[in-house]
Design an enzyme around this catalytic site. Structure first.
Site: not given
Length: 343
Positions: A212, A214-215, A283
């Site tokens: 995402n 942020k990641e 997921d």
């Protein structure tokens, strides 16, 4: 100058049927998700915390198990390899996998507990989460058992999903063993990774990463927003660091940014109608993407289907799985998606 193309929902409906019966191998951290649901009408006299009067509770597959469950409900044939504790929660996971019709190779490790997350929910809001886990790296003996199962299954798997929740299975040793295993195969499977930030340096040369925003920023080494300039910078930095083949960054309400290499970047707008809970959305994205690619779909089409599936699950409370029929109905109801070329 930005240019746009269109993904037609009707074409996606036809593509969806190609996913029926396709095999996807999932290797990663299995989690037992425990939901306690109730209401709050008073504060505890013992401490300034709400008192939740429990109405119901349920146990479902989480982590890599939720990836497998999404693949199964979409019509695919998931096979999962994972590790659990030699305890009651581990037995519960085995029973849940069996009841969902998911083929599994579950290795019981008596030195660690089964990873379990208990979420207490009141008035459709999560009040607190309680975790039972041991995130230490699995032993060499357990890794050897994991690799034995992986060697058996990889040869007939067009796609391998690594579902990394940082619980000790996806490690430097595992990635080295995986590369040795895949190098011996005549037909190398595509490797997709749902990343954990602390392990970003491990995912070199994989086919697709699905962080995402942020990641992606943390993997690139700086805070990132969903602004186009930030996403392009983060994506290109990740390519330089990891030499991955493709990258899909989920942007929340902004949709998705698909990097097919560093120089071809397209943004797919969100298909979500409402957002209640993003639990498990990653997921669903990687499960749909992996199953679509296993059916031979082009990457952009596969990402569009993953985008629609994620748009459904964020409208649910708690970990959710999307059925084949529900996704087909959603596609029939949604409008066509304009895809913007960013680079």
């Amino acid at each position: 100058m930005n240019t746009c193309s269109t993904l037609y929902a009707n074409d996606l409906v036809h593509a969806l049927d190609k996913m029926i019966g396709k095999k996807v191998l999932i290797v990663g951290d299995l989690v037992l998700d425990h939901y306690v649901v109730g209401g709050v009408d008073r504060i505890s006299p013992e401490a300034p915390v709400p008192v939740v009067a429990v109405d119901s509770e349920r146990l479902v597959l989480g982590g890599a198990g939720n990836v497998a469950r999404n693949i199964k409900t979409l019509g695919g044939e998931p096979v999962i390899i994972s590790v659990c504790g030699n305890d009651q929660d581990g037995h519960t996971l085995q029973n849940l996998l069996a009841s969902d019709g998911i083929d599994s190779h579950l290795i019981c490790d008596s030195s660690r507990p089964t990873t379990k997350k208990t979420r207490i929910i009141a008035q459709n809001q999560q009040v607190v989460r309680v975790d039972w886990e041991n995130p230490d790296e699995i032993s060499s003996a357990i890794l050897s058992q994991v690799m034995e199962f992986l060697r058996v299954e990889a040869d007939s798997s067009p796609v391998i999903i690594l579902s990394d929740y940082g619980k000790g299975l996806i490690t430097e040793h595992f990635m080295a063993e995986l590369e040795r295993c895949l190098s011996d195969l005549d037909q190398r499977p595509k490797v997709l990774v749902d990343p954990k930030v602390r392990n970003f340096h491990l995912y070199r040369n994989v086919d697709i990463l699905t962080p995402n925003t942020k990641e992606a920023g943390e993997g690139a080494g700086f805070p990132a927003t969903t602004a186009k300039a930030d996403i392009l910078r983060a994506g290109r930095t990740i390519f330089e660091r990891l030499s991955n083949k493709n990258l899909l960054i989920t942007l929340g309400a902004g949709g998705m940014a698909l990097f097919e290499g560093q120089d071809c970047v397209r943004r797919i707008p969100t298909a979500a109608k409402k957002v209640f809970d993003v639990t498990g959305a990653g997921d669903t994205v990687i499960a749909t993407l992996g199953l679509a690619l296993a059916s031979g779909m082009e990457l952009l089409t596969a990402c569009a289907l993953a985008n629609y599936a994620a748009g459904i699950v964020v409208g649910e409370i708690g970990t959710a799985a999307v059925s084949h029929e529900r996704l087909k109905l959603a596609l029939a109801a949604y409008q066509d998606l304009p895809v913007e070329r960013w680079a």
